[in-house]
Design a protein around this motif. Structure first.
Motif, PDB file in Angstrom:
ATOM      1  N   PHE A  81       3.598   7.254   3.127  1.00  0.00           N
ATOM      2  CA  PHE A  81       4.072   6.031   3.752  1.00  0.00           C
ATOM      3  C   PHE A  81       3.811   4.831   2.857  1.00  0.00           C
TER       4      PHE A  81
ATOM      5  N   TYR B 132       0.098   5.114   1.558  1.00  0.00           N
ATOM      6  CA  TYR B 132      -0.806   5.982   2.298  1.00  0.00           C
ATOM      7  C   TYR B 132      -0.245   7.406   2.272  1.00  0.00           C
TER       8      TYR B 132
ATOM      9  N   GLY C 201      -1.487  16.974  10.555  1.00  0.00           N
ATOM     10  CA  GLY C 201      -2.517  16.913  11.583  1.00  0.00           C
ATOM     11  C   GLY C 201      -3.650  15.948  11.296  1.00  0.00           C
ATOM     12  N   GLN C 202      -3.496  15.146  10.258  1.00  0.00           N
ATOM     13  CA  GLN C 202      -4.567  14.232   9.851  1.00  0.00           C
ATOM     14  C   GLN C 202      -4.152  12.776  10.031  1.00  0.00           C
ATOM     15  N   GLY C 203      -5.128  11.910   9.867  1.00  0.00           N
ATOM     16  CA  GLY C 203      -4.839  10.488   9.844  1.00  0.00           C
ATOM     17  C   GLY C 203      -4.328  10.075   8.471  1.00  0.00           C
ATOM     18  N   LEU C 204      -4.132   8.792   8.280  1.00  0.00           N
ATOM     19  CA  LEU C 204      -3.611   8.289   7.018  1.00  0.00           C
ATOM     20  C   LEU C 204      -4.744   7.927   6.076  1.00  0.00           C
TER      21      LEU C 204
ATOM     22  N   PHE D 200       0.833  -1.187   0.000  1.00  0.00           N
ATOM     23  CA  PHE D 200       0.000   0.000   0.000  1.00  0.00           C
ATOM     24  C   PHE D 200       0.875   1.247   0.000  1.00  0.00           C
TER      25      PHE D 200
ATOM     26  N   GLN E 181      -0.507  11.215   4.391  1.00  0.00           N
ATOM     27  CA  GLN E 181      -0.924  11.873   5.622  1.00  0.00           C
ATOM     28  C   GLN E 181      -0.697  13.377   5.489  1.00  0.00           C
TER      29      GLN E 181
ATOM     30  N   GLU F 224       3.003  13.850   3.944  1.00  0.00           N
ATOM     31  CA  GLU F 224       3.926  12.752   4.217  1.00  0.00           C
ATOM     32  C   GLU F 224       3.342  11.477   3.627  1.00  0.00           C
TER      33      GLU F 224
ATOM     34  N   LEU G 180      -5.610   5.997   2.362  1.00  0.00           N
ATOM     35  CA  LEU G 180      -5.094   5.044   1.392  1.00  0.00           C
ATOM     36  C   LEU G 180      -5.062   5.665   0.003  1.00  0.00           C
TER      37      LEU G 180
ATOM     38  N   PHE H  76       5.286  -0.574   8.195  1.00  0.00           N
ATOM     39  CA  PHE H  76       5.335   0.728   7.527  1.00  0.00           C
ATOM     40  C   PHE H  76       6.777   1.196   7.371  1.00  0.00           C
ATOM     41  N   GLY H  77       7.024   1.908   6.267  1.00  0.00           N
ATOM     42  CA  GLY H  77       8.277   2.615   6.140  1.00  0.00           C
ATOM     43  C   GLY H  77       8.268   3.852   7.020  1.00  0.00           C
ATOM     44  N   ALA H  78       9.416   4.507   7.097  1.00  0.00           N
ATOM     45  CA  ALA H  78       9.550   5.676   7.975  1.00  0.00           C
ATOM     46  C   ALA H  78       8.899   6.922   7.404  1.00  0.00           C
ATOM     47  N   GLY H  79       8.529   6.869   6.135  1.00  0.00           N
ATOM     48  CA  GLY H  79       7.833   7.994   5.534  1.00  0.00           C
ATOM     49  C   GLY H  79       8.738   8.913   4.735  1.00  0.00           C
TER      50      GLY H  79
END
Lengths: 112, 113
Positions: B90, B36, B41-44, B34, B38, B88, B46, B103-106
């Motif tokens: 991911f 994702y 200030g928000q969620g992730l 996947f 972000q 960001e 898809l 998850f990767g570090a972004g």
């Protein structure tokens, strides 16, 4: 979007105090997850649940416990908060066979 | 051990230019992948997913990604970025039968005018 809410959205607490974060979903998804997000680390899995009363540890579970007494709620408890647990915490859900995870808005926790 | 690497911590791109974000993974089993996004200030959210079949997958917001098994990569691309793509990103990888993701570090993307 899956209906996922997290409460509280922000919390400041002192070292040594217990803290409980709540995740609530309205989608009847079987799987639920708690992650923490820290700069340079991405998201790391704390605990997850694959059904009511069925939970397991993730990669960074030390100092955390979880409970799931109902399908819709997944609680994360910090037994005795430490400054290293200052982070943003995300809840996610997954229906099952789809493998897609849906994320809540996050809770920013600061431990002073 | 399973691992996901996003080699670029931060990328700056001009509005209208193309964007490519790299993701490399190390998995023992056949992975699903996947991307994702972000926003601050928000969620992730898809962006897209790969399970099997066509290795070039299309996602939302004009993004696409290509799965290359031989290179263990799943790079994300967009032909022309918009200022709203600043966020960001991911990469996440899982294995069939295992309902956990790594998850990767972004990668943080900055878009300059």
């Amino acid at each position: 979007d899956a209906g996922i809410t997290q409460s509280p959205r922000h919390k400041v607490t002192e070292t040594g105090t217990p803290v409980t974060l709540r995740c609530h979903q309205t989608e009847n998804h079987r799987y639920m997850y708690w992650y923490r997000q820290d700069p340079g680390h991405g998201l790391r899995l704390i605990h997850y649940s694959y059904g009511v009363k069925d939970t397991d540890k993730g990669e960074v579970s030390d100092g955390y416990s979880v409970s799931r007494s109902k399908t819709e709620d997944f609680l994360l408890t910090l037994e005795s908060a430490t400054s290293s647990q200052t982070s943003v915490y995300f809840c996610a859900t997954q229906q099952g066979q789809s493998y897609e995870q849906y994320f809540g808005p996050g809770t920013r926790l600061t431990v002073t | 051990a399973q691992s996901v690497t996003q080699p670029d911590i931060h990328i700056t791109v001009s509005e209208g230019a193309s964007l490519e974000l790299r993701c490399n993974y190390s998995y023992g089993a056949t992975p699903y992948l996947f991307w994702y996004v972000q926003s601050p200030g928000q969620g992730l959210q898809l962006l897209l997913k790969y399970f099997s079949g066509d290795t070039l997958v299309q996602g939302i917001k004009g993004f696409e990604a290509e799965f290359k098994r031989s290179q263990s990569s799943f790079n994300l691309r967009k032909p022309s970025v918009h200022w709203s793509d600043a966020a960001e990103y991911f990469c996440a990888v899982g294995a069939f039968g295992d309902y956990k993701l790594s998850f990767g570090a972004g990668t943080t993307v900055t878009v300059r005018a």
